[in-house]
Design a protein around this motif. Structure first.
Motif: not given
Ligand SMILES: Nc1ncnc2c1ncn2[C@@H]1O[C@H](COP(=O)(O)OP(=O)(O)O)[C@@H](O)[C@H]1O
Ligand SMILES: [Mg+2]
Lengths: 215, 214
Positions: B12, B18, B38-44
């Motif tokens: 990001y 990530v 949490n924060g491992s990049g699942k959503t990404t």
């Molecule tokens: N829109 C964004 N802008 C900047 N950093 C982001 C954004 N979305 C996620 N991150 C960062 O990317 C990392 C992975 O986030 P995310 O994919 O949401 O993880 P998870 O869903 O596994 O909790 C986190 O450290 C988060 O802070």
């Protein structure tokens, strides 16, 4: 005897609501365009509009006067001292407040709308209509703010409209005129009408809007 | 429909990655579970699979086509329509529950949407709040609204980000039933920080984050 309060009021509403409508639409078009612009362009345009929110209406009046006066660049249109001259001027007066009162909201709503469009795979036209629907209450108040700014201004109406009785005279110019000739009672009555008109129009429409659009 | 990530990296901020070199293919129908803290990049990862964000590096192939190199908006949209994502935090818009559920399907299918909306509202027992403002319902109810909004689009690939958080037991069971049923024909990808027992029983494949760089 001066013309009736009723005629003056009607003319004021007609001129200012037209000006507010034009400035509202212009502001909306500019705002939607700006959502897709680069950060730098966006900051500059926002800055310009914020700076112009409090622009003296007499300065805008003067500008319109110079443009429309017989020897000015648009003199051939013969619009000076007509209701149209006031409408043009008040559109400019209301434009900055119309824009600044809607832009931030459009911008933050756009973030969520875009997320949904991407998540569901909808189209760009869905994006536009969802954004307008989502911000409808904000847009409604943005129009009212423009109207309030337009109907309450004096500079343009006086300088570009001339306050001609029965033709370009509006509430604010009539107040100025009546005060200058010492007719204080009438001037005060007009002032009360001016203030209550804005409220009488805005409050019921707001309530209606809340009904229609929900929270 | 086949979707493939080839050596996908994402950052990001241009400094911290990530995702580092992810390779996955989704070709067969089934339930795929993406698990990680949490924060491992699942959503990404889910948003990249959902064609919502362009990865910093790497290729996303949809039916063999490199999605992010496509220029034709119409073509992109045709592919994108088949892949639907549901946010972890419920994303709702001013209006009623029913309005929010029918948001997507109405635009896809303007003539025939009310039956399927009705079916899902009654299945998940939310008919009683159909006219309620979406800002006045509970987070769990809002979450159901957003899941149904996606379910009834019938996408070929459905991505659910932490779908069970906020849901009660009955609705969790209903959703699992629907997921299993759908997964006979579609790809269902679920991100979760915790492997629910019921999910464990129905999953076809687990993708663990952080993935090793390959
Ligand atoms: N829109 C964004 N802008 C900047 N950093 C982001 C954004 N979305 C996620 N991150 C960062 O990317 C990392 C992975 O986030 P995310 O994919 O949401 O993880 P998870 O869903 O596994 O909790 C986190 O450290 C988060 O802070
Ligand atoms: Mg997440």
């Amino acid at each position: 005897m001066a013309e009736s309060i009723f005629d003056l009021t009607l003319r004021s509403i007609y001129i200012s609501s037209t000006a507010a409508a034009i400035s509202f639409l212009l502001a909306l078009i500019i705002a939607l365009k700006l959502l897709d612009s680069s950060d730098k362009t966006r900051s500059i345009v926002i800055g310009v509009f914020e700076a112009l929110v409090g622009v003296p209406t007499t300065v805008v009046g003067l500008l319109i006067y110079m443009l429309l006066s017989p020897r000015g660049p648009l003199g051939a249109l013969r619009l000076l001292y007509t209701p149209i001259a006031i409408i043009i001027g008040e559109t400019l007066v209301a434009l900055p407040i119309a824009f600044t009162s809607m832009f931030r909201h459009l911008q933050s709503a756009r973030y969520n709308v875009r997320e949904l469009i991407l998540a569901l795979g909808l189209t760009r036209s869905d994006e536009r209509s969802l954004l307008l629907r989502e911000t409808a209450p904000i847009l409604l108040s943005s129009y009212f703010i423009s109207f309030a700014r337009a109907i309450g201004e004096l500079g343009v109406a006086l300088i570009a409209g001339g306050g001609i009785e029965g033709y370009t005279s509006v509430l604010t110019t009539a107040i100025a005129l009546q005060t200058s000739i010492g007719n204080y009672e009438y001037a005060i009555q007009l002032g009360c009408v001016l203030i209550s008109i804005t409220m009488l129009i805005i409050i019921p429409l707001r309530l209606l809007g809340e009904r229609v659009y929900g929270a | 429909m086949e979707l493939k990530l080839i050596d996908v990296w994402h950052s990001y901020n241009g400094v911290n990655y990530v995702l580092r070199g992810v390779n996955i293919a989704f070709s067969k129908p089934g339930v795929y579970v993406v698990i990680g803290p949490n924060g491992s990049g699942k959503t990404t990862l889910l948003k990249i699979i959902a064609l919502m964000i362009k990865p910093t590096k790497g290729t996303v192939l949809v039916d063999g086509v490199d999605y992010w190199s496509l220029r034709d908006e119409g073509l992109k949209n045709n592919l994108k329509k088949n892949v639907v994502y549901v946010h972890d935090k419920p994303l709702v818009f001013r209006g009623s529950v029913e309005y929010n559920i029918s948001l997507g399907i109405k635009s896809r299918n303007p003539w025939e949407w009310s039956k399927v909306v009705e079916y899902y509202m009654s299945r998940y027992d939310i008919l009683n709040i159909r006219s309620e403002s979406v800002f006045k319902i509970s987070t769990g109810q809002a979450k159901i609204v957003t899941i149904l909004r996606a379910l009834l689009l019938g996408p070929k690939i459905l991505l659910l980000d932490e779908p069970f958080t906020f849901l009660d037991k009955d609705r969790t069971r209903l959703l699992l039933e629907d997921i299993v049923e759908l997964s006979k024909e579609k790809v269902i990808i679920i991100a979760t920080h915790y492997m629910y027992r019921e999910l464990d029983e129905v999953k076809n494949q687990v993708i663990e984050l952080p993935l090793l760089t390959q």
